[in-house]
Enzyme design. Structure first.
Site, PDB file in Angstrom:
ATOM      1  N   TYR A  44      -2.225  -0.264   9.981  1.00  0.00           N
ATOM      2  CA  TYR A  44      -2.415  -0.817   8.641  1.00  0.00           C
ATOM      3  C   TYR A  44      -1.128  -0.705   7.830  1.00  0.00           C
ATOM      4  O   TYR A  44      -0.653  -1.684   7.234  1.00  0.00           O
ATOM      5  CB  TYR A  44      -3.552  -0.091   7.929  1.00  0.00           C
ATOM      6  N   SER A  83       0.827  -1.210   0.000  1.00  0.00           N
ATOM      7  CA  SER A  83       0.000   0.000   0.000  1.00  0.00           C
ATOM      8  C   SER A  83       0.856   1.252   0.000  1.00  0.00           C
ATOM      9  O   SER A  83       1.977   1.261   0.534  1.00  0.00           O
ATOM     10  CB  SER A  83      -0.891   0.005   1.243  1.00  0.00           C
TER      11      SER A  83
END
Length: 352
Positions: free
Chosen positions: A169, A144
């Site tokens: 995350y 990501s």
């Protein structure tokens, strides 16, 4: 039969985890069009509307070359069983617990899915010959743009320091990259990490801003715009993401470095307020809404970053590819899908 454009189609099945998810669905659909046999793996969790996941899955299951296995990556035996039965030669790991803000309130979900789950995939790839007699030729996995944190240097390059994530995350995604690197070098597993930049499009995730904005606009509710709208995002259309991934499938890293990481982003940050205005125009053009949104301007949220901006020069150099879909075209396709899927639009798409 579709036209085979990947060598993998002739060699055997591709395993795609997170197949009922947003990117996973679009990737599987494209592979099926190309004549590839696909094994989809997903736990169909309720992080967001399960019916949307089932709708994606139903489309994929119309093709006889698609096999679906319901299971959880965090369960080692379930992962091993898939490898043992279907003998994948290429694995694309897209299953993950997504969302920066959700990681603030539900951190355990990220450890189980993104760390333990990916560890199980790596172990299955390591022992693939023992499990199935078939070596895994290439493991691709979702990372990501969040790994870049709040760095000021732009555009973000894969060579940049990403040792200071500002959300759990992001930390789990960086952990995945480190584990992949280690397994590549210890066990010779070619791995490619994919740093996705704010992916959007039809059949998207309802927790993403453009989708939740749309649902609120349909219901006449106020949308929350954080950092007073002063944010930039490298929004990337899902079709471009899929084109990039499919270009990589048959080209695992070779030589002394069997572990690579690439950015896949539009290479053009958009101002958040411009993005919202374009979304409003596309939705009004399709008759989904009849007026712009009411907006509430708020401070930055914990875990958010000011901007994302992908350097895709490595992607261009190695694969001759870069995303090309404009925000207006991409949001226009989303608006058409939203109108069709939800039959627009009295309930805001909550019962589609």
């Amino acid at each position: 039969m579709g036209v085979e454009t990947n060598k993998a189609a002739a060699q055997g099945r591709i395993l795609v985890t997170g197949a009922a998810g947003f990117i996973g669905f679009h990737l599987c659909a494209q592979l099926l069009k190309q004549g590839v046999w696909v094994v989809g793996f997903d736990n169909l969790n309720d992080y967001y509307d399960v019916e949307l996941k089932r709708a994606r899955l139903a489309i994929l299951q119309e093709d006889e070359r698609f096999v679906f296995v319901k299971g959880d990556l965090a369960e080692k035996q379930a992962v091993e069983a898939v490898f043992r039965k279907y003998r994948p030669q290429i694995v694309v790991n897209l299953a993950a617990q997504a969302g920066v803000r959700y990681s603030i309130t539900n951190p355990e979900a990220y450890i189980f899915s993104n760390v333990v789950g990916f560890f199980n995939i790596l172990e299955a790839c390591r022992h693939a010959c023992d499990l199935s007699g078939q070596r895994v030729e290439h493991l691709l996995y979702a990372s990501s743009s969040s790994v870049y944190g709040n760095q000021q240097k732009t555009p973000f390059s894969v060579a940049d320091d990403v040792s200071k994530p500002i959300s759990l995350y992001a930390a789990t995604k960086k952990t995945d990259e480190l584990m992949a690197y280690t397994y590549s070098h210890l066990y010779g597993i070619p791995t490619t990490g994919l740093r996705f930049f704010t992916v959007y499009g039809p059949y998207g995730r309802p927790d993403m801003a453009y989708f939740s904005f749309t649902q609120k606009m349909v219901r006449g509710e106020t949308i929350k715009v954080f950092n007073n709208g002063d944010m930039k995002r490298d929004f990337t259309y899902v079709g471009d993401i899929v084109r990039g991934v499919t270009a990589m499938l048959d080209h695992p890293p070779q030589g002394e470095d069997p572990a690579r990481v690439y950015n896949i982003g539009n290479n053009r940050p958009e101002d958040l307020l411009d993005f919202i205005e374009t979304l409003e125009q596309c939705l009004m053009a399709e008759g989904v809404i009849d007026r712009p949104a009411h907006k509430e301007f708020l401070p930055m949220q914990p875990g958010d970053v000011y901007q994302t901006f992908a350097d895709v020069s490595d992607l261009e150099r190695d694969f001759g590819f870069k995303p090309t879909t404009s925000i207006r075209d991409g949001l226009g396709r989303f608006a058409k899908w939203y109108k069709n899927y939800y039959g627009c639009c009295g309930d805001g798409g909550m019962n589609g």
